[in-house]
Structures are given as structure tokens and as C-alpha cells.
Design a protein around this motif. Sequence first.
Motif, mmCIF file in Angstrom:
data_model
loop_
_atom_site.group_PDB
_atom_site.id
_atom_site.type_symbol
_atom_site.label_atom_id
_atom_site.label_comp_id
_atom_site.label_asym_id
_atom_site.label_seq_id
_atom_site.Cartn_x
_atom_site.Cartn_y
_atom_site.Cartn_z
ATOM 1 N N ASN A 122 2.717 3.931 -6.075
ATOM 2 C CA ASN A 122 3.825 3.203 -5.688
ATOM 3 C C ASN A 122 4.042 2.879 -4.390
ATOM 4 N N CYS A 123 3.469 1.289 -4.594
ATOM 5 C CA CYS A 123 2.428 0.709 -2.801
ATOM 6 C C CYS A 123 4.433 0.379 -2.624
ATOM 7 N N ALA A 124 4.605 0.238 -1.480
ATOM 8 C CA ALA A 124 5.363 -0.722 -0.011
ATOM 9 C C ALA A 124 4.830 -1.605 -0.197
ATOM 10 N N GLY A 153 0.691 -1.205 -0.108
ATOM 11 C CA GLY A 153 0.065 -0.269 0.049
ATOM 12 C C GLY A 153 0.854 0.849 -0.142
ATOM 13 N N PRO A 154 0.242 2.019 -0.326
ATOM 14 C CA PRO A 154 0.894 3.606 -0.359
ATOM 15 C C PRO A 154 0.557 4.001 1.565
ATOM 16 N N GLN A 204 8.705 -1.792 -4.749
ATOM 17 C CA GLN A 204 7.921 -0.905 -4.348
ATOM 18 C C GLN A 204 6.762 -1.383 -6.297
#
Lengths: 371, 371
Positions: free
Chosen positions: B357-359, B295-296, B339
Motif C-alpha cells: 500500500n504505497c505512499a 513506495g512502501p 495511497q
Amino acid sequence: MEQGDAEEQAHYASVLLSFREYEAFVMREIFRRKKHLQSLHVDMQRRLPQSSTMRNLHHFVNAAHHNQLFLERIVQAQLEHEHVELPQVNPKTPLQSPPRHLAKLKSTLHQFVRDWSEEGKKEREMCYAPILKELKRVLPVKPENQNMQRVLIPGAGLGRLALEIAAKGYAAQGNEFSYQMLFASNFILNWATQPGEFEIHPWIHNPSNALAITDLLRPVQIPDVSPTQLLGLDKGNRPDFSMCAGEFLEAYANDKECWDCIVTCFFIDTAPNVIEYIAAFERMLKPGGYWINLGPLLYHWQSGGGDDDERYAQSVELSYEEIKHVMGTYNFKILKESQRECEYTSNVKSMMKTVYNCAFFTAVKDVPAAQ
Amino acid sequence: MEQGDAEEQAHYASVLLSFREYEAFVMREIFRRKKHLQSLHVDMQRRLPQSSTMRNLHHFVNAAHHNQLFLERIVQAQLEHEHVELPQVNPKTPLQSPPRHLAKLKSTLHQFVRDWSEEGKKEREMCYAPILKELKRVLPVKPENQNMQRVLIPGAGLGRLALEIAAKGYAAQGNEFSYQMLFASNFILNWATQPGEFEIHPWIHNPSNALAITDLLRPVQIPDVSPTQLLGLDKGNRPDFSMCAGEFLEAYANDKECWDCIVTCFFIDTAPNVIEYIAAFERMLKPGGYWINLGPLLYHWQSGGGDDDERYAQSVELSYEEIKHVMGTYNFKILKESQRECEYTSNVKSMMKTVYNCAFFTAVKDVPAAQ
């Protein structure tokens, strides 16, 4: 002085004052972050790294101050033109500016990144490069027409695209309505003498979606190239470039068949009624003239932005299909058409970005043969 | 009945009523479009195509009504559980619901696309597929541990990810706080019996960024697969799946070392204080248990949403770097990290979308060897 002029003057002064209130505005947000972090349980505070926002809020304070010094330069550049009495403010003065003016200052800093930084290059390659290529294709510059083909760029913002067009050998005019953009473009176009002369911190406003705090604090150098260099003034080039301040429909109300090309980049959706823009383009272009467009259809006047501007009560939101049909009724013939993914003032380090699937087209004003 | 219960009941009834007020709410926007289009100069109206919004607003009216019939089914499903007195409403009744409830109904329809439509498949492949793959890697399902490894999915929304996890042979529990999501997931999980049983029109709310009006009006069939089928109930499979309603920290306040894995997808930024979530995950996971996150960091409580929820006054917005540091202080060790670009309830036909750009990481609760 007429009433219209007096109102205009008051608006001018009010936007200029908001430039001076930027730091006081941003400090309120930084203070909020501080207050919330300090109310964390002490066990949680201890778990934060040395580099945390908790321990580094003073860097945000410094960055906001740095931005204020830059914005004050813009104010000073305006005051050279026109004398206006502006109160001095400091971070503790109660804010006089309406929130929408202050919010636009954040966007103004982002626009500097888009138009005038190395970091903005990727975005410019997405949006400006295909337009410049297309312009070259439909209206090639030759020695005999150097600086003679007239290109208008409405919604010119901080002027980069208009300047690039002028630098290529067109007679280019940018048109811009917003005082925020006009003040900022006046400054960068007329006061920037060398690359990297100024440093701003455009990403301090929003703490969400940060990979690291240093990403939020990172400075951006502007300009990436001096306008003088870009226009080749230092090499004896004599480009034809101008900026025209004013609302597009009003500013060009009397123009008739005098432009070779109109370039709209993220512009047509700023119209309360896009049909009026199309009609104006048709009137303003010479027969056989071109309209090059790139942008989404994010209609700016769709929903009330908390102020009582009457344009909110007029907004019509046409689909791209409808726009093309309307263009046909105005004798525009689409020559080339595609969709292009572009960004607009994206923060390259953020975990969130908006991507526009832009309509990119070239249309010609195709006057019927028999009158 | 205690005061807390009475408040909860009132909130329940108020959200349920908003489901019934959807059409009346959307009709106000459709009426706005009609009024603005009708005030166009008649010459301009004539230039619009036969297919234009102008001539097709009744399709939007129909679509809104169609959505209302669907939402009324959801209301009826709730009323079977719990008897609540709800007023009947019609499109002309003055709205009683707060704007934030009504706005959430639009998102609820978008969530159906994300979780339960063919159109949402691309988005699920971006977000859910890598999570499922990673879960399988860290906790493989074998005949001897079938339905025994306990996986919690907080912020389960409309339940698709939780259900997919249960279908793979885990004991999966989804947790969800929002009544909008709970009502909608109850309906889809318990009342949908076959693919494509319901049709909604999720994209009628926003006229901007449309390539064609048919794109705005297009129906979406749900579900793409019936929950029964997905779980293999029709094939004699006996999965272990449950949904738990309630605020995450409250609902699991007493859980200690009882979960094998916690999966958070677009969840951790819903915390006013993400450190509390990390602490809870550590407490709830068995030693050696896993936390998979994607998620971001779009912190939901960062700025006031027009209501006086006290969580707005607590929000801390940590960077990803800070979160990882805090995780370390809770004995979480990151095993894998990347990412990933993901979307969230994107309209695939819109000219504008948000990309995150999700972790994406897997962490293990790494209890120190010597106690």
C-alpha cells in the motif's frame, strides 16, 4: 515415565517458558530502536515530530508489558492443568528460549487478531465464510442429524473455525499440534467470558511499513464474541465440540471411515509430505464423505528454519496439479473448485500485506461401486 | 591504487563471480528436490502424474543452465569494460560466493521480469504509469524545454523507469548502487537490440505455491521493447539519458540546486537513515523543484541480514507521518498525496504475492519568500 513422554514434557515446559519471556525478548528490539534513534545527529532528532517514535518509545515498552500480562494469563491457565516448575523471569534475565519459540509468540498474538477480534472479521469472511457455506451445502444440518455429522478441522489454530462449525450443528473436532496454539486456544476457549475482555497490542513488533506510530501501538480487543455465546451455551444449545492435541497423522492413525467431512484451511502445506495427508483423509472419511480445502501451497518444511527438525530433510513440494492427480489415485473426486484471494494474519493498517490465491475445493471420497 | 579502490575492485570481482556461480547454486536446490522426491515410498511415487516434478526435474536443470548462459552474457559484457581475472566454474565446483550474493541473482532475474518483460507490464502500470503521469503534470515537456528539465531517479534498478522518463523528453539520470543491478542494466541497455532477444526462466527457484509445474518452468522473453526503440533512437530522437553508479549520498554529495525533479520509486526505505535522503533531496533540488515518491516503508537495514554491514547498526524506521513532518522542516510542501496498491517483482502465476500500500506523493521544494 517413558523417554518420549519426558521429551514431550520438556518441550511443553520450554514453550510455556517462552510465553513468560516474551516481554524480555521484545524489549531487546525496543532497546535497539532507542539506541539507533539516539545516535541520530541532534539536528535530525529535532526535526522529528512530538509524536515520533523517538519520544514515544515508552508506549512500546508499556504495550509489550501489557502483552506480557496477557500471555502470563495463558501461562497461568496452563499451570492449572498441569504442574510444571517454571523459573520467574524479568526483562533483564538472559533469554533461555530458542529464537523460533519467541518468534512464534508474535504470530500467536497475530492469530488472536485473525480468529478472535473484530479487526479479523474481514479475514474470516475471506477464508471461513466460504468454507461454512460449502459445508452447509454438502452436509445440511436438519433436526434429525443435529450434532451428528462429524467434522474434523486439522490445524485448528485458535479454534474459531472449528467453533463456528460446532455452532452450526455439527459434531466438530479441532486438531492442533503446536503448543503455542494449544495454550492460546485453551485460554480463549475456556477463560474468555465476555466480548472485549482482553486487550493486546499485536502490531508493536515491526516498525516498518507504518503510516503512523499510533497504528503500531493500537490495541485490539479480544474476543469479539465469547465462545460460550458463539456456541449458544447461554441459550441452552448443546453443541458437540472438542479439541484434540497432537500431530495430525499420529493423533488419527487408527481412525477409519468415521468422519463425514474433513475441513482443511491453510493446513495441507504444513505436511512434509502432503501425500501422507491425502492418504490419511481417504482412510478417515466415510465412503461418500467430503474434504473441503482452502489454502495456498506455502510448504512449511521446504527450507531449514535454523533447527535440525528431520522434516526439513523430507519435504516434497507438489504443485496443485500434482495434488489433484494424487487425490484421484485415492478415489477423491473433485466436485467444485475455484481460486480465492485470502489473507492470513494481515495487519490491516500496514503498508505491506501478503495475499494468497488459495485453492478452494470440495472433493468427495468416491468409493468404486463394484468391490 | 588506494585501499578503497582495492576493496571496491574485490567487491566488483566477487559480485561478478557470483553471476558465474548461479547455476551451481541453483543445482543444489534442484538436487535437494530430487533427493526428497526419490525418498518417497514407491507407492507414493507411482501416484504422481507423468507431468510431475519427479519425472521432470531435468527441465529445471535445463532451465537453470539456460539462465546461466544468459548471466554469462552479462559477465562477458562487463569483462569488455574492465578486465578482471575470474575463475571458471562448473556446477560441481564448491561455491565461493557468499549466500547473499547468490540470493540476489534470483532477484536480478525477477527484476528483468518487472522492468523488461511483457509479463511485467501490469506491475509497471501500477508503479511507473502514475509517476510518469504526475511528472508530466508538474513539469510538462514543451518544444522549448525538450531534454532540458533534469530528472534524477535514485535506485534505478534495471533502468526502465529512468529510460521511460528520458523517452518522454526529460534529461534523465538513473542512479544505482548495487553491482547486481548495474551489471544487469548495463547489459540490457547496451546489448539488447530487439524485443524478445533473450529468454530466461525466472520462476524455477521456489517450488512452493505453484498451480502447475509448467508455471514454474515457463520462460519469459526479454526485453519487451529494445531500449533503442523505447528512446526512439531509430527515429532520430536524441534523448538525454545517463546512468550513474554509486551510493546515492556519496555520488551526489556535491550537487546543489541542480535538479528539477527527483523521482523515488521503492527507494526511500533503502536508507539506513531516511532523514539523510530527505536532506540530500532538498539540497539537490532547484528552488521550486519537485520530489515525486511512490513506495512502501520496508526498511532494508532494519534487521541483520547475516552480514556485518554497519548500516544495520544505524537503521531508524520512521513512520510515514514522521517522514512528512521531517519533510516540512526541510521546506518540502506536499502538493498531492494518495495511497496506491502496487506489487514488486510478483510472480503472476504464484499462489502467494506481496501487495504494498504505497505512499504516493508529490512535494515541492518551497523556499521561503523572504531570505
